[in-house]
Design a protein around this motif. Structure first.
Motif, PDB file in Angstrom:
ATOM      1  N   HIS A 118      13.145  -9.850 -13.235  1.00  0.00           N
ATOM      2  CA  HIS A 118      13.165 -10.464 -11.907  1.00  0.00           C
ATOM      3  C   HIS A 118      13.038  -9.440 -10.787  1.00  0.00           C
ATOM      4  CE1 HIS A 118      17.373  -9.260 -12.590  1.00  0.00           C
ATOM      5  NE2 HIS A 118      17.419  -9.108 -11.293  1.00  0.00           N
ATOM      6  N   SER A 119      13.129  -8.146 -11.118  1.00  0.00           N
ATOM      7  CA  SER A 119      13.100  -7.121 -10.076  1.00  0.00           C
ATOM      8  C   SER A 119      11.726  -6.970  -9.437  1.00  0.00           C
ATOM      9  CB  SER A 119      13.554  -5.772 -10.643  1.00  0.00           C
ATOM     10  OG  SER A 119      12.668  -5.333 -11.665  1.00  0.00           O
ATOM     11  N   VAL A 120      10.682  -7.276 -10.191  1.00  0.00           N
ATOM     12  CA  VAL A 120       9.317  -7.128  -9.688  1.00  0.00           C
ATOM     13  C   VAL A 120       8.499  -8.340 -10.097  1.00  0.00           C
ATOM     14  CG1 VAL A 120       7.192  -5.743  -9.767  1.00  0.00           C
ATOM     15  CG2 VAL A 120       9.421  -4.606  -9.860  1.00  0.00           C
ATOM     16  N   SER A 121       7.751  -8.891  -9.165  1.00  0.00           N
ATOM     17  CA  SER A 121       6.824  -9.969  -9.493  1.00  0.00           C
ATOM     18  C   SER A 121       5.509  -9.733  -8.761  1.00  0.00           C
ATOM     19  CB  SER A 121       7.407 -11.340  -9.127  1.00  0.00           C
ATOM     20  OG  SER A 121       7.559 -11.462  -7.724  1.00  0.00           O
ATOM     21  N   LEU A 122       4.424 -10.107  -9.420  1.00  0.00           N
ATOM     22  CA  LEU A 122       3.092  -9.944  -8.848  1.00  0.00           C
ATOM     23  C   LEU A 122       2.388 -11.288  -8.883  1.00  0.00           C
ATOM     24  CD1 LEU A 122       0.884  -8.067  -7.712  1.00  0.00           C
ATOM     25  CD2 LEU A 122       0.160  -7.652 -10.079  1.00  0.00           C
ATOM     26  N   THR A 127      -8.013 -13.060  -3.488  1.00  0.00           N
ATOM     27  CA  THR A 127      -8.106 -11.632  -3.819  1.00  0.00           C
ATOM     28  C   THR A 127      -6.992 -10.812  -3.164  1.00  0.00           C
ATOM     29  OG1 THR A 127      -9.624 -11.274  -1.968  1.00  0.00           O
ATOM     30  CG2 THR A 127     -10.604 -11.738  -4.134  1.00  0.00           C
ATOM     31  N   THR A 128      -5.945 -11.491  -2.718  1.00  0.00           N
ATOM     32  CA  THR A 128      -4.773 -10.811  -2.144  1.00  0.00           C
ATOM     33  C   THR A 128      -3.662 -10.748  -3.174  1.00  0.00           C
ATOM     34  OG1 THR A 128      -5.271 -11.498   0.128  1.00  0.00           O
ATOM     35  CG2 THR A 128      -2.990 -10.914  -0.370  1.00  0.00           C
ATOM     36  N   ALA A 129      -3.161  -9.553  -3.426  1.00  0.00           N
ATOM     37  CA  ALA A 129      -2.020  -9.372  -4.330  1.00  0.00           C
ATOM     38  C   ALA A 129      -0.731  -9.412  -3.517  1.00  0.00           C
ATOM     39  CB  ALA A 129      -2.135  -8.042  -5.061  1.00  0.00           C
ATOM     40  N   ILE A 130       0.275 -10.141  -4.032  1.00  0.00           N
ATOM     41  CA  ILE A 130       1.588 -10.212  -3.379  1.00  0.00           C
ATOM     42  C   ILE A 130       2.598  -9.608  -4.340  1.00  0.00           C
ATOM     43  CG2 ILE A 130       3.323 -11.703  -2.338  1.00  0.00           C
ATOM     44  CD1 ILE A 130       1.054 -13.761  -1.890  1.00  0.00           C
ATOM     45  N   LEU A 131       3.038  -8.397  -4.020  1.00  0.00           N
ATOM     46  CA  LEU A 131       3.952  -7.633  -4.869  1.00  0.00           C
ATOM     47  C   LEU A 131       5.355  -7.707  -4.271  1.00  0.00           C
ATOM     48  CD1 LEU A 131       4.537  -5.655  -7.189  1.00  0.00           C
ATOM     49  CD2 LEU A 131       3.745  -3.799  -5.693  1.00  0.00           C
ATOM     50  N   GLY A 138      16.605   0.715 -11.530  1.00  0.00           N
ATOM     51  CA  GLY A 138      16.176   0.297 -12.857  1.00  0.00           C
ATOM     52  C   GLY A 138      14.951   1.036 -13.361  1.00  0.00           C
ATOM     53  N   ILE A 139      15.057   1.567 -14.581  1.00  0.00           N
ATOM     54  CA  ILE A 139      13.891   2.175 -15.220  1.00  0.00           C
ATOM     55  C   ILE A 139      12.770   1.155 -15.302  1.00  0.00           C
ATOM     56  CG2 ILE A 139      13.015   3.151 -17.379  1.00  0.00           C
ATOM     57  CD1 ILE A 139      15.780   4.230 -17.920  1.00  0.00           C
ATOM     58  N   ASP A 140      13.129  -0.072 -15.651  1.00  0.00           N
ATOM     59  CA  ASP A 140      12.107  -1.107 -15.809  1.00  0.00           C
ATOM     60  C   ASP A 140      11.484  -1.508 -14.467  1.00  0.00           C
ATOM     61  OD1 ASP A 140      14.610  -2.105 -15.176  1.00  0.00           O
ATOM     62  OD2 ASP A 140      14.346  -3.977 -16.258  1.00  0.00           O
ATOM     63  N   THR A 141      12.234  -1.400 -13.376  1.00  0.00           N
ATOM     64  CA  THR A 141      11.655  -1.693 -12.056  1.00  0.00           C
ATOM     65  C   THR A 141      10.537  -0.709 -11.754  1.00  0.00           C
ATOM     66  OG1 THR A 141      13.800  -2.523 -11.284  1.00  0.00           O
ATOM     67  CG2 THR A 141      12.164  -1.991  -9.609  1.00  0.00           C
ATOM     68  N   LYS A 142      10.818   0.565 -11.981  1.00  0.00           N
ATOM     69  CA  LYS A 142       9.802   1.596 -11.774  1.00  0.00           C
ATOM     70  C   LYS A 142       8.585   1.330 -12.664  1.00  0.00           C
ATOM     71  CE  LYS A 142      10.430   5.337 -14.000  1.00  0.00           C
ATOM     72  NZ  LYS A 142      11.000   6.578 -14.532  1.00  0.00           N
ATOM     73  N   GLU A 143       8.822   1.010 -13.930  1.00  0.00           N
ATOM     74  CA  GLU A 143       7.724   0.739 -14.855  1.00  0.00           C
ATOM     75  C   GLU A 143       6.893  -0.456 -14.408  1.00  0.00           C
ATOM     76  OE1 GLU A 143      10.049   2.322 -18.896  1.00  0.00           O
ATOM     77  OE2 GLU A 143       9.922   0.180 -18.443  1.00  0.00           O
ATOM     78  N   ARG A 144       7.559  -1.482 -13.904  1.00  0.00           N
ATOM     79  CA  ARG A 144       6.845  -2.691 -13.481  1.00  0.00           C
ATOM     80  C   ARG A 144       6.025  -2.444 -12.219  1.00  0.00           C
ATOM     81  NH1 ARG A 144      11.586  -5.003 -15.826  1.00  0.00           N
ATOM     82  NH2 ARG A 144      10.970  -6.386 -17.550  1.00  0.00           N
ATOM     83  N   VAL A 145       6.499  -1.549 -11.350  1.00  0.00           N
ATOM     84  CA  VAL A 145       5.701  -1.203 -10.173  1.00  0.00           C
ATOM     85  C   VAL A 145       4.433  -0.471 -10.601  1.00  0.00           C
ATOM     86  CG1 VAL A 145       5.631   0.183  -8.061  1.00  0.00           C
ATOM     87  CG2 VAL A 145       7.667  -1.171  -8.592  1.00  0.00           C
ATOM     88  N   PHE A 146       4.567   0.495 -11.505  1.00  0.00           N
ATOM     89  CA  PHE A 146       3.387   1.179 -12.042  1.00  0.00           C
ATOM     90  C   PHE A 146       2.404   0.169 -12.643  1.00  0.00           C
ATOM     91  CE2 PHE A 146       5.984   5.209 -12.411  1.00  0.00           C
ATOM     92  CZ  PHE A 146       5.132   6.002 -11.645  1.00  0.00           C
ATOM     93  N   ALA A 148       2.138  -3.027 -12.056  1.00  0.00           N
ATOM     94  CA  ALA A 148       1.570  -3.903 -11.026  1.00  0.00           C
ATOM     95  C   ALA A 148       0.359  -3.250 -10.375  1.00  0.00           C
ATOM     96  CB  ALA A 148       2.629  -4.226  -9.974  1.00  0.00           C
ATOM     97  N   TYR A 149       0.451  -1.971 -10.074  1.00  0.00           N
ATOM     98  CA  TYR A 149      -0.691  -1.294  -9.451  1.00  0.00           C
ATOM     99  C   TYR A 149      -1.875  -1.183 -10.420  1.00  0.00           C
ATOM    100  CZ  TYR A 149       1.490  -0.070  -5.009  1.00  0.00           C
ATOM    101  OH  TYR A 149       2.048  -0.129  -3.754  1.00  0.00           O
ATOM    102  N   ARG A 150      -1.584  -1.081 -11.709  1.00  0.00           N
ATOM    103  CA  ARG A 150      -2.691  -1.081 -12.678  1.00  0.00           C
ATOM    104  C   ARG A 150      -3.409  -2.426 -12.664  1.00  0.00           C
ATOM    105  NH1 ARG A 150       0.741   2.485 -15.725  1.00  0.00           N
ATOM    106  NH2 ARG A 150       1.852   0.740 -16.700  1.00  0.00           N
ATOM    107  N   LYS A 151      -2.639  -3.492 -12.602  1.00  0.00           N
ATOM    108  CA  LYS A 151      -3.235  -4.833 -12.553  1.00  0.00           C
ATOM    109  C   LYS A 151      -3.997  -5.046 -11.250  1.00  0.00           C
ATOM    110  CE  LYS A 151       0.141  -7.050 -15.605  1.00  0.00           C
ATOM    111  NZ  LYS A 151       1.235  -8.049 -15.699  1.00  0.00           N
ATOM    112  N   ILE A 152      -3.449  -4.536 -10.158  1.00  0.00           N
ATOM    113  CA  ILE A 152      -4.117  -4.652  -8.861  1.00  0.00           C
ATOM    114  C   ILE A 152      -5.465  -3.941  -8.903  1.00  0.00           C
ATOM    115  CG2 ILE A 152      -3.981  -3.865  -6.449  1.00  0.00           C
ATOM    116  CD1 ILE A 152      -0.923  -4.421  -6.652  1.00  0.00           C
ATOM    117  N   ALA A 153      -5.505  -2.783  -9.587  1.00  0.00           N
ATOM    118  CA  ALA A 153      -6.750  -2.032  -9.689  1.00  0.00           C
ATOM    119  C   ALA A 153      -7.767  -2.734 -10.585  1.00  0.00           C
ATOM    120  CB  ALA A 153      -6.467  -0.628 -10.217  1.00  0.00           C
ATOM    121  N   GLU A 154      -7.269  -3.389 -11.639  1.00  0.00           N
ATOM    122  CA  GLU A 154      -8.166  -4.063 -12.581  1.00  0.00           C
ATOM    123  C   GLU A 154      -8.828  -5.279 -11.953  1.00  0.00           C
ATOM    124  OE1 GLU A 154      -5.636  -4.948 -15.841  1.00  0.00           O
ATOM    125  OE2 GLU A 154      -5.493  -2.857 -16.537  1.00  0.00           O
TER     126      GLU A 154
END
Length: 472
Positions: A118-122, A127-131, A138-146, A148-154
């Motif tokens: 629940h800490s991060v949602s995309l 074509t607008t991303a809402i992060l 949270g380790i997982d919060t940091k991981e989910r932000v990383f 999210a940006y990969r998905k935004i780039a894809e």
């Protein structure tokens, strides 16, 4: 006559309340006086700026804490009173609680903590991303932000909305949140410890840290050590890949605090970033936990932060580029993304605020929290209430046979609807009056057989909320 005089003396003595004057001799109060003294000692030893402990405001609050220690009847009453006093204290990041782990163990625990999805949602709107990021911990919060940006780039993403309106801070998840937006390296700010203030009377400047190696790492325990060990700690961010180069809209509120403010300020250095909402909380300090007698633990600030852009954030906050009620900040951002001019979009957003205020809870989103969804940790099965009009909020969910404890509250738990004293049990089909106070007792529901239930909360009179549960 002597008998009347003696009776008057006895009655007079009986009418006096000696509780306050006698409680100093109570063993509990004696222990709490030691705790209050220990708090003062910890403050004088570790607080980032000794001069702030010499102010009338701090000294007055210190006396009030000692007064609590001398008069309360329970340890919980002392903790509650302490935290209530410090809620409006002279500086932020001071809290008192029980010690489930030692201070060192807590640091290690936070470094390894995973808070849940629940800490991060995309989400996407065309074509607008809402992060949305609700915590920086949270380790997982940091991981989910990383991720999210990969998905935004894809995906073919043209615009990005970063929602920090309910983010009260934490640790280092803001680093990737900032890095993927940056075009160049950025000297964002300086953490300042007591070693600086013991030898200086002026605030630090960027030139004071030009020869310092910027701090790097992901460990809060290491950061606490390093920031106390040096007078100044340089904060510098570098660009990260994949890089997002489109327009960015950052949403903030007066609840955005601490590490969230740190991130907002850093993002604001970029010309392509527009900050929308309300001035942030102005609670930008770094706190550390310290063990106290009686199984208590104190959090106090060991460093303050100076932005290279706007200076000290503590007590002032980060101001938006476009000021609007936080409840419509996202709507305004999307209108601007759609090409609407600000002069047209802003009045439209303000009109929506006026309409929303008709609702009893304005823009607050409330949820059904309980042991059936692990009190919100199982985010995907935490029902959200929808406003139905006339003061009624509803949500429906399926319950298996069993006994459930629950409350109704927003995600930030600023308040909750729970049980009134001695009225915990809720019966399906019957109306139950609820209490709206922070930390109310849990409500109890017994489900005899699996059923889909609708929870209807009537808050047309916020001080007399009524809940009715019905079977579908």
């Amino acid at each position: 006559m002597k008998q009347l005089t003696l009776l008057f003396i006895v009655l007079s003595l009986g009418s006096c309340d000696f509780r306050s004057s006698n409680r100093k001799d109570n063993p509990l109060n004696q222990d709490l006086i030691v705790v209050a003294d220990s708090i003062s000692l910890m403050m004088s030893k570790y607080h980032y700026n000794p001069a702030e402990l010499a102010t009338d405001e701090y000294l007055d609050l210190e006396k009030k804490v000692m007064g609590l220690a001398e008069t309360v009847e329970t340890k919980q009453e002392f903790m509650d009173g302490f935290n209530a006093l410090w809620k409006n204290g002279p500086f932020s990041h001071v809290t008192l609680g029980t010690s489930e782990k030692s201070a060192d163990q807590m640091a290690e625990f936070i470094d390894s903590l995973r808070v849940g999805d629940h800490s991060v949602s995309l989400q996407w709107r065309d074509t607008t991303a809402i992060l949305t990021v609700t915590t920086m911990t949270g380790i997982d919060t940091k991981e989910r932000v990383f991720e999210a940006y990969r998905k935004i780039a894809e995906k073919e993403t043209t615009s990005l909305v970063i929602d920090l309106r309910n983010n009260t801070g934490g640790t280092f998840a803001g680093v990737p949140l900032i890095g993927h937006v940056l075009t160049d390296s950025l000297d964002a700010g300086i953490f300042v410890s007591r070693k600086w203030w013991e030898n200086h009377t002026r605030a630090p400047k960027l030139e004071d840290v030009q020869d310092l190696v910027p701090w790097q790492g992901w460990s809060l325990k290491s950061f606490w050590h390093d920031v106390q060990d040096k007078p100044l700690t340089r904060v510098r961010f570098g660009p990260m890949q994949p890089h997002f180069d489109g327009p960015v809209y950052v949403l903030i509120s007066d609840k955005s605090a601490s590490a969230a403010e740190f991130a907002v300020d850093a993002l604001a250095h970029e010309e392509k970033v527009t900050i929308i909402g309300e001035t942030t909380a102005g609670e930008m300090l770094s706190q550390k936990m310290f063990d106290l007698p009686q199984g208590l633990q104190l959090s106090l600030p060991i460093a303050e932060y100076y932005s290279t852009r706007i200076g000290r954030i503590e007590g002032t906050g980060v101001q938006p580029d476009i000021t609007v009620d936080h409840s419509v900040a996202k709507d305004l951002a999307l209108s601007l993304i759609d090409g609407m001019k600000l002069d047209d979009a802003l009045p439209q957003a303000q009109q929506k605020v006026a309409e929303m205020m008709v609702q009893p809870l304005a823009d607050e989103t409330i949820y059904l929290f309980g042991n059936m969804n692990d009190w919100g940790k199982k985010w995907n099965i935490t029902p959200r209430f929808e406003y139905k009009g006339n003061g009624i909020y509803e949500t429906s969910t399926t319950f298996k046979k069993g006994r459930y404890e629950f409350k109704i509250a927003p995600m930030n738990w600023n308040f909750d609807y729970g049980a009134k004293p001695d009225q915990e049990k809720v019966v399906i089909g019957q109306k139950t009056s609820l209490a709206r106070v922070p930390g109310s007792s849990n409500l109890i529901l017994v489900v005899e057989e699996e059923a889909k239930l609708t929870f209807s909360l009537d808050v047309s009179d916020e001080k007399a909320a009524v809940l009715q549960i019905t079977k579908n």
